[in-house]
Design an enzyme around this catalytic site. Structure first.
Site, PDB file in Angstrom:
ATOM      1  N   LEU A   1       0.827  -1.206   0.000  1.00 41.08           N
ATOM      2  CA  LEU A   1       0.000   0.000   0.000  1.00 41.08           C
ATOM      3  C   LEU A   1       0.866   1.263   0.000  1.00 41.08           C
ATOM      4  O   LEU A   1       1.958   1.250   0.550  1.00 41.08           O
ATOM      5  CB  LEU A   1      -0.858   0.022   1.276  1.00 41.08           C
ATOM      6  CG  LEU A   1      -2.358  -0.044   1.073  1.00 41.08           C
ATOM      7  CD1 LEU A   1      -2.750  -1.451   0.663  1.00 41.08           C
ATOM      8  CD2 LEU A   1      -3.068   0.306   2.364  1.00 41.08           C
ATOM      9  N   CYS A   2       0.330   2.330  -0.557  1.00 47.06           N
ATOM     10  CA  CYS A   2       1.054   3.614  -0.531  1.00 47.06           C
ATOM     11  C   CYS A   2       0.836   4.305   0.816  1.00 47.06           C
ATOM     12  O   CYS A   2       0.313   5.425   0.876  1.00 47.06           O
ATOM     13  CB  CYS A   2       0.575   4.503  -1.663  1.00 47.06           C
ATOM     14  SG  CYS A   2       0.858   3.772  -3.259  1.00 47.06           S
ATOM     15  N   GLU A   3       1.135   3.612   1.850  1.00 45.39           N
ATOM     16  CA  GLU A   3       1.061   4.144   3.212  1.00 45.39           C
ATOM     17  C   GLU A   3       2.265   3.577   3.939  1.00 45.39           C
ATOM     18  O   GLU A   3       2.450   2.357   3.951  1.00 45.39           O
ATOM     19  CB  GLU A   3      -0.208   3.641   3.933  1.00 45.39           C
ATOM     20  CG  GLU A   3      -1.497   4.272   3.495  1.00 45.39           C
ATOM     21  CD  GLU A   3      -1.595   5.744   3.861  1.00 45.39           C
ATOM     22  OE1 GLU A   3      -0.962   6.148   4.854  1.00 45.39           O
ATOM     23  OE2 GLU A   3      -2.253   6.485   3.131  1.00 45.39           O
TER      24      GLU A   3
ATOM     25  N   ASN B   1      -6.429   1.954  -2.108  1.00 45.50           N
ATOM     26  CA  ASN B   1      -5.399   1.652  -3.110  1.00 45.50           C
ATOM     27  C   ASN B   1      -5.849   0.558  -4.086  1.00 45.50           C
ATOM     28  O   ASN B   1      -5.033  -0.035  -4.777  1.00 45.50           O
ATOM     29  CB  ASN B   1      -4.107   1.161  -2.448  1.00 45.50           C
ATOM     30  CG  ASN B   1      -2.976   2.179  -2.503  1.00 45.50           C
ATOM     31  OD1 ASN B   1      -1.834   1.840  -2.310  1.00 45.50           O
ATOM     32  ND2 ASN B   1      -3.272   3.424  -2.759  1.00 45.50           N
TER      33      ASN B   1
END
Ligand SMILES: Cc1ncc(COP(=O)(O)O)c(C=O)c1O
Length: 425
Positions: free
Chosen positions: A343-345, A382
């Protein structure tokens, strides 16, 4: 605490060949054994007519609830979907406990139509409920004493009672039961849920003491008896190797002593109810993943084919989950790594600075103790899709009890759809 798998390494490889990773695997025998242990221990300690209502939110799959119903459990539900799961499993009436907060009318309507026990979270909800659906068969309210302070892990998850949004103080409880009594209700229960993942039974004892005291005060003030006292869930499990199993016997014996000390026979000899989720299924769940990528930059990042949408607890609470690597369980040459999802976290990490065997792309990494509040907390940020759930049965078979989501599922709610083509090879 030792962490093992319910299947041999070779069996797991066969399962993975049929069901590609990532997936959640649940062990039916482990779940049933835990359900039986809880019931037997409470019975042996003489806790009056004990019953657990499984907290459906912990593992909301009808196949799991069905087997717990076979073990004698009811269902604790908090939403339309959880009520529907209880109905799918043949539950109705007082085998369903509906404990919601900030509750929508359609949720009350469904719970009421099933004859569920309605557990009022606030005084402000009682009269509107009665106006809409009539007096409930059983009147139950959720207590929040406000002034007990705990230390330990539960504070991170549920907060001190004064900070918790759930339940009502004693004065409001008394007013709520008076309203219910005036509306014609003659049967009553009382509820609280103040602990989460609590391994020290003395904290559970403290809650029971507070609730038994509140029940007695309310019974005298309002002139009612109680049929049940529901202590909520929150029995903890050892997520970390250094943690110990919950002393269930110690707790059960303390509970019985407390019951007698409060002389609860004077307020109707209520049966004792709990609504544990985690204690029943957490230990019997495994998130099975494959190492997809290894990146050596400022740190070593081991990327999995799963992400926090499969298991949010580490990102949400900084929770620890033990990990083992297939075929490398006994390796002693370890390396410090962060175990990440895609994930872009940046908090999409299953572990930070964890010592693990030297990993390679393709290694199978099993994350332990994921059978409660695991898959259930999944989400689609996402565009990550939730993965499958498999059940390993005592006969040695495995079956899928929820398939993995597809892009069709992801787009199903769009009002305007376009064409797309995802190449498969
Ligand atoms: C009202 C209620 N009951 C029971 C539970 C189950 O808790 P646990 O799975 O920790 O036993 C929860 C968890 O959030 C809850 O909110």
């Amino acid at each position: 605490m030792e962490y093992t798998l319910p299947v041999l390494d070779d069996q797991l490889k066969v399962i993975i060949a049929e069901y590609p990773t990532p997936f959640h695997l649940y062990d039916e025998r482990g779940i049933r054994d835990r359900a039986r242990l809880l019931q037997r221990t409470m019975n042996e300690a003489g806790v009056p007519r004990f019953q657990n209502y499984f907290a459906v939110k912990a593992l909301p799959n009808p196949e799991i609830l069905k087997l717990l119903v076979q073990e004698g459990m009811g269902a604790d539900c908090s939403s339309l979907a959880e009520l529907a799961i209880a109905e799918m499993c043949g539950l109705s009436g007082e085998q369903i406990m509906f404990s919601s907060n900030d509750t929508a009318l359609d949720e009350f309507r469904y719970a009421s139509s099933l004859g569920a026990i309605i557990n009022f979270d606030d005084l402000s909800m009682v009269q509107p409920y009665i106006n809409s659906f009539g007096a409930p068969e059983v009147g139950c309210c959720r207590f929040n004493p406000g002034d007990i302070e705990f230390g330990g892990v539960n504070v991170d998850i549920i907060g001190n009672p004064r900070e918790a949004k759930y339940g009502m103080p004693l004065d409001d409880m008394i007013a709520a039961y008076k309203q219910l009594k005036e509306a014609g209700v003659t049967r009553f229960g009382i509820h609280t849920m103040l602990l989460s993942n609590e391994l020290d039974w003395r904290n559970h004892e403290e809650i029971a003491d507070a609730l038994f005291g509140a029940a007695t005060a309310i019974a005298h003030e309002v002139g009612i008896n109680f049929e049940f006292i529901n202590l909520g869930g929150g029995i903890g499990v050892p997520y970390r190797p250094t943690e110990h199993e919950f002393d269930l016997r110690g707790f059960a014996i303390a509970l019985k002593k407390l019951y007698d000390a409060h002389d609860l026979e004077r307020i109707g000899s209520p049966r004792i109810v709990m609504e544990n989720g985690r204690y029943i299924t957490a230990d019997s769940g495994y998130l099975v993943t494959t190492v997809a990528n290894i990146k050596r930059t400022h740190k070593v990042y081991v990327g999995l084919d799963a992400s926090m949408s499969d298991l949010m607890r580490p990102a949400l609470y900084g929770a620890y989950h033990h990990m083992s690597v297939l075929g490398k369980q006994h390796d002693t040459d370890l390396e410090e790594v962060d175990v990440t999802g895609s994930l872009c976290e940046n908090n999409d990490k299953f572990a930070i600075d964890r010592m693990l065997p030297h990993l390679e792309v393709g290694d199978v990494l099993v994350i332990h103790t994921t059978g409660a509040h695991g898959h259930a907390m999944g989400f689609q940020y996402n565009g990550k899709l939730r993965h499958a759930e498999l059940l390993f049965d005592p006969g040695g078979g495995v079956r899928m009890i929820r398939r993995a989501e597809t892009l069709e599922d992801y787009f199903a709610t769009l009002t305007q759809k376009g064409n797309y083509h995802v190449p498969t090879n």
